[in-house]
Design an enzyme around this catalytic site. Structure first.
Site, short mmCIF file in Angstrom:
data_model
loop_
_atom_site.label_atom_id
_atom_site.label_comp_id
_atom_site.label_asym_id
_atom_site.label_seq_id
_atom_site.Cartn_x
_atom_site.Cartn_y
_atom_site.Cartn_z
N GLY A 158 0.84 -1.19 0.00
CA GLY A 158 0.00 0.00 0.00
C GLY A 158 0.88 1.24 0.00
O GLY A 158 2.02 1.18 0.46
N GLN A 165 3.41 9.76 1.01
CA GLN A 165 4.69 9.05 1.05
C GLN A 165 5.58 9.36 -0.15
O GLN A 165 6.75 9.00 -0.16
CB GLN A 165 4.45 7.54 1.14
CG GLN A 165 3.82 7.14 2.45
CD GLN A 165 3.63 5.65 2.55
OE1 GLN A 165 2.64 5.12 2.09
NE2 GLN A 165 4.61 4.96 3.12
N CYS A 201 6.14 0.09 7.53
CA CYS A 201 5.81 1.19 6.64
C CYS A 201 7.04 1.57 5.82
O CYS A 201 8.14 1.66 6.37
CB CYS A 201 5.35 2.39 7.48
SG CYS A 201 4.88 3.82 6.51
N LEU A 202 6.85 1.79 4.52
CA LEU A 202 7.97 2.18 3.65
C LEU A 202 8.60 3.48 4.13
O LEU A 202 9.79 3.72 3.91
CB LEU A 202 7.47 2.36 2.20
CG LEU A 202 6.98 1.11 1.47
CD1 LEU A 202 6.43 1.50 0.10
CD2 LEU A 202 8.09 0.08 1.33
N HIS A 217 -4.15 1.27 7.87
CA HIS A 217 -2.82 1.89 7.80
C HIS A 217 -2.80 3.03 6.78
O HIS A 217 -2.30 4.13 7.06
CB HIS A 217 -1.80 0.80 7.43
CG HIS A 217 -0.38 1.27 7.33
ND1 HIS A 217 0.58 0.93 8.26
CD2 HIS A 217 0.25 2.05 6.43
CE1 HIS A 217 1.74 1.48 7.91
NE2 HIS A 217 1.57 2.17 6.81
N GLU A 218 -3.37 2.78 5.60
CA GLU A 218 -3.32 3.78 4.53
C GLU A 218 -4.27 4.96 4.79
O GLU A 218 -3.94 6.10 4.47
CB GLU A 218 -3.61 3.15 3.17
CG GLU A 218 -2.65 2.03 2.75
CD GLU A 218 -1.17 2.43 2.80
OE1 GLU A 218 -0.86 3.62 2.63
OE2 GLU A 218 -0.34 1.54 3.06
N HIS A 269 -2.57 7.23 7.04
CA HIS A 269 -1.60 8.08 6.32
C HIS A 269 -2.30 9.35 5.81
O HIS A 269 -1.76 10.45 5.91
CB HIS A 269 -1.02 7.36 5.10
CG HIS A 269 0.26 6.63 5.37
ND1 HIS A 269 1.40 7.25 5.82
CD2 HIS A 269 0.59 5.32 5.23
CE1 HIS A 269 2.37 6.35 5.95
NE2 HIS A 269 1.91 5.16 5.60
ZN LIG Z 1 2.84 3.35 5.65
#
Ligand SMILES: [Zn+2]
Length: 163
Positions: free
Chosen positions: A46, A51, A88-89, A130-131, A134
Site C-alpha cells: 500500500g 509518502q 511502513c515504507l 494503515h493507509e 496516512h
Molecule cells: Zn505506511
C-alpha cells in the site's frame, strides 16, 4: 512511468492530514500510476500520496487480493481485533506488533470520482486502516507504546545510517 522517492519519517508532509482530492483528471491518473509503480518497486502492499511528498487524501493498495485506488478514504466501520506485524515504507519497513480491527469497511472514491464501499478482513483490513491513517497524517508508530515506538525508530535510524 517514473518511480518516485519515498518520503521518510519525520517529514512534515507525513504528519499532516492531506488535502481532499477534488479533480478526477488525467493528472490524478498519472499520479496514481506513479504511486503503483513506486509501491511495487519498493515492495510495498500500500502507498499513500503523502509518502511521495504529495499532500492529498489518496492511497493505492494491492494487498491480499484487493487492488484499489482510494481517494478521500474513510473507515466507516470496524469489527473485532487481530494481532500481527505492521511496517511502513516511510519508516524503513521496520516491523512491530500492532493490534488492529480484524474487519474494516472503507468508503472512498475511485479514479472517476465514483463513491464505493469495500469490506476487508485480515491483512487487507490492516492495509485499509494503515493507509487511511496516512491520509489523516498518522503513522503506524503513533499507535505503539512509547517504548516500542522508540525501538522502531532506533532500528530505523540504524538503517538510515547504513545506507
Ligand atoms: Zn505506511
Amino acid at each position: 512511468m517514473p518511480q518516485r522517492s519515498i518520503v521518510e519519517y519525520p517529514a512534515t508532509v507525513l504528519l499532516t492530514p492531506g488535502e481532499p482530492v477534488v479533480s478526477f483528471d488525467e493528472e490524478l491518473k498519472s499520479l496514481v500510476q506513479d504511486m503503483f509503480d513506486t509501491m511495487y518497486d519498493d515492495g510495498g502492499v500500500g502507498l499513500a500520496a503523502q509518502q511521495i511528498g504529495v499532500s492529498l487524501r489518496l492511497f493505492v493498495m494491492n494487498c491480499d487480493g484487493i487492488k484499489l485506488v482510494a481517494a478521500n478514504p474513510e473507515i466507516i466501520s470496524t469489527e473485532g481485533e487481530q494481532d500481527g506485524e505492521e511496517g511502513c515504507l516511510s519508516v524503513g519497513k521496520v516491523h512491530a506488533d500492532l493490534k488492529r480491527a480484524s474487519r474494516a469497511v472503507l468508503r472512498a472514491q475511485d479514479l472517476q470520482g465514483k463513491t464505493f464501499e469495500r469490506e476487508a478482513v485480515g491483512l487487507a483490513a490492516r492495509c485499509f486502516l494503515h493507509e487511511t491513517d496516512h491520509c489523516d497524517g498518522i503513522l503506524f508508530i503513533r499507535h505503539l507504546s512509547p517504548l516500542r515506538r522508540d525501538l522502531v525508530l532506533r532500528k530505523f535510524r540504524k538503517i538510515q545510517k547504513s545506507r
